[in-house]
Design a protein around this motif. Structure first.
Motif, PDB file in Angstrom:
ATOM      1  N   TRP A   1      -9.323   0.440   7.022  1.00 13.06           N
ATOM      2  CA  TRP A   1     -10.341  -0.024   6.082  1.00 13.06           C
ATOM      3  C   TRP A   1     -10.696  -1.492   6.354  1.00 13.06           C
ATOM      4  O   TRP A   1     -11.872  -1.854   6.430  1.00 13.06           O
ATOM      5  N   ALA A   2      -9.681  -2.343   6.472  1.00 13.40           N
ATOM      6  CA  ALA A   2      -9.920  -3.774   6.677  1.00 13.40           C
ATOM      7  C   ALA A   2     -10.623  -4.035   8.004  1.00 13.40           C
ATOM      8  O   ALA A   2     -11.548  -4.855   8.078  1.00 13.40           O
ATOM      9  N   ASP A   3     -10.213  -3.336   9.055  1.00 15.44           N
ATOM     10  CA  ASP A   3     -10.889  -3.500  10.348  1.00 15.44           C
ATOM     11  C   ASP A   3     -12.354  -3.084  10.246  1.00 15.44           C
ATOM     12  O   ASP A   3     -13.245  -3.754  10.792  1.00 15.44           O
ATOM     13  N   GLN A   4     -12.614  -1.994   9.555  1.00 12.10           N
ATOM     14  CA  GLN A   4     -13.999  -1.553   9.368  1.00 12.10           C
ATOM     15  C   GLN A   4     -14.795  -2.568   8.560  1.00 12.10           C
ATOM     16  O   GLN A   4     -15.961  -2.843   8.866  1.00 12.10           O
TER      17      GLN A   4
ATOM     18  N   PRO B   1     -20.887   0.255  10.189  1.00 10.70           N
ATOM     19  CA  PRO B   1     -20.864   0.722   8.792  1.00 10.70           C
ATOM     20  C   PRO B   1     -19.633   0.230   8.038  1.00 10.70           C
ATOM     21  O   PRO B   1     -18.533   0.167   8.585  1.00 10.70           O
ATOM     22  N   LYS B   2     -19.841  -0.103   6.762  1.00  7.98           N
ATOM     23  CA  LYS B   2     -18.728  -0.478   5.891  1.00  7.98           C
ATOM     24  C   LYS B   2     -17.932   0.781   5.551  1.00  7.98           C
ATOM     25  O   LYS B   2     -18.475   1.885   5.535  1.00  7.98           O
ATOM     26  N   PRO B   3     -16.659   0.611   5.225  1.00  8.75           N
ATOM     27  CA  PRO B   3     -15.888   1.774   4.761  1.00  8.75           C
ATOM     28  C   PRO B   3     -16.484   2.308   3.455  1.00  8.75           C
ATOM     29  O   PRO B   3     -17.128   1.563   2.714  1.00  8.75           O
ATOM     30  N   GLY B   4     -16.232   3.577   3.188  1.00 10.10           N
ATOM     31  CA  GLY B   4     -16.836   4.245   2.047  1.00 10.10           C
ATOM     32  C   GLY B   4     -16.170   3.984   0.715  1.00 10.10           C
ATOM     33  O   GLY B   4     -16.624   4.506  -0.303  1.00 10.10           O
TER      34      GLY B   4
ATOM     35  N   HIS C   1      -9.471  -1.564  -3.401  1.00 14.84           N
ATOM     36  CA  HIS C   1      -8.455  -0.978  -4.276  1.00 14.84           C
ATOM     37  C   HIS C   1      -8.200   0.499  -3.968  1.00 14.84           C
ATOM     38  O   HIS C   1      -7.148   1.028  -4.337  1.00 14.84           O
ATOM     39  N   ASP C   2      -9.131   1.135  -3.282  1.00 14.52           N
ATOM     40  CA  ASP C   2      -8.973   2.539  -2.878  1.00 14.52           C
ATOM     41  C   ASP C   2      -8.714   2.687  -1.387  1.00 14.52           C
ATOM     42  O   ASP C   2      -8.722   3.790  -0.856  1.00 14.52           O
TER      43      ASP C   2
ATOM     44  N   PHE D   1       0.835  -1.207   0.000  1.00 16.00           N
ATOM     45  CA  PHE D   1       0.000   0.000   0.000  1.00 16.00           C
ATOM     46  C   PHE D   1       0.866   1.251   0.000  1.00 16.00           C
ATOM     47  O   PHE D   1       0.458   2.305   0.441  1.00 16.00           O
ATOM     48  N   LYS D   2       2.064   1.096  -0.480  1.00 14.75           N
ATOM     49  CA  LYS D   2       3.065   2.107  -0.787  1.00 14.75           C
ATOM     50  C   LYS D   2       3.662   2.797   0.429  1.00 14.75           C
ATOM     51  O   LYS D   2       4.821   2.659   0.695  1.00 14.75           O
TER      52      LYS D   2
END
Length: 168
Positions: free
Chosen positions: A53-56, A66-69, A73-74, A41-42
Motif C-alpha cells: 500500500w505505502a509503495d503504491q 494509481p493510488k491504492p484502493g 487505516h485499511d 499491522f498485526k
C-alpha cells in the motif's frame, strides 16, 4: 542529497528482499501468515499488505501511478488473497525498478507538494528526502516481517544491503 544510482540500487534491493520474504512466507500456511503477532499491522500478511500500500501511495505521488484502493487505516487488508498479493507485489516491484531506471537528477533535486492522509494536511518536502523515506519505510517494515517469519520458523535470506550488486 541522493543520486539516481542510489535510487536504482535501493529499487533492486527492495525487489530482492521482497522475493526473499515472500518465499519464506510461502513456507507457512495462510493461518500462520495471518496470525496476530503483535506488530503494528498485526500479522505477516497485514504488514506485507501495508508495505505494498505505502509503495503504491508513494509511486502515485512520484510517478502518477494509481493510488491504492483503500486508506492507510485499511492498508493491512489491501489484498485479501495470498496468491493475489504475491502477484501484485512482484508486479509493483517491477514498476518501482522501471521508475527508478528513468529518474533524472534534476527531478530528485526538486520538491514535492502533496496532501498527506496521515497528517490531514498539505505537505511540501524535498523529493530526495521523500524517496529516501520510501526506501527506509520498506526496510523498517521488512525488518518486522523478517522477525515474524523467523519466529514462525521460516528462514528468509540475509538482509544486508552490501550483499547485492551495486546498480550503476
Amino acid at each position: 542529497m541522493i543520486d539516481t544510482a542510489y535510487v536504482r540500487t535501493m529499487a533492486h534491493y527492495n525487489a530482492w528482499q521482497n522475493d526473499s520474504l515472500y518465499a519464506a512466507a510461502a513456507t507457512r500456511d495462510d493461518a500462520a501468515r495471518r496470525r496476530d503477532c503483535g506488530a503494528f499491522f498485526k500479522s505477516i500478511h497485514g504488514t506485507l499488505c501495508h508495505l505494498l500500500w505505502a509503495d503504491q501511495m508513494w509511486l502515485s505521488r512520484f510517478a502518477g501511478t494509481p493510488k491504492p484502493g483503500v486508506g492507510i487505516h485499511d492498508s493491512a487488508g489491501l489484498v485479501t488473497s495470498w496468491d493475489d498479493l504475491v502477484v501484485e507485489r512482484k508486479a509493483f516491484d517491477r514498476t518501482i525498478t522501471d521508475w527508478a531506471a528513468g529518474l533524472s537528477q534534476d527531478w530528485l533535486a526538486g520538491d514535492l507538494t502533496w496532501f498527506s492522509g496521515a497528517t490531514q494536511r498539505e505537505m511540501r518536502k524535498p523529493v530526495g528526502l521523500l524517496v529516501t523515506h520510501m526506501f527506509n519505510h520498506q526496510t523498517h517494515h521488512r525488518g518486522q516481517i523478517h522477525a515474524m517469519l523467523t519466529a514462525a520458523g521460516a528462514k528468509p535470506e540475509d538482509t544486508d544491503l552490501m550483499l547485492i550488486d551495486v546498480v550503476r
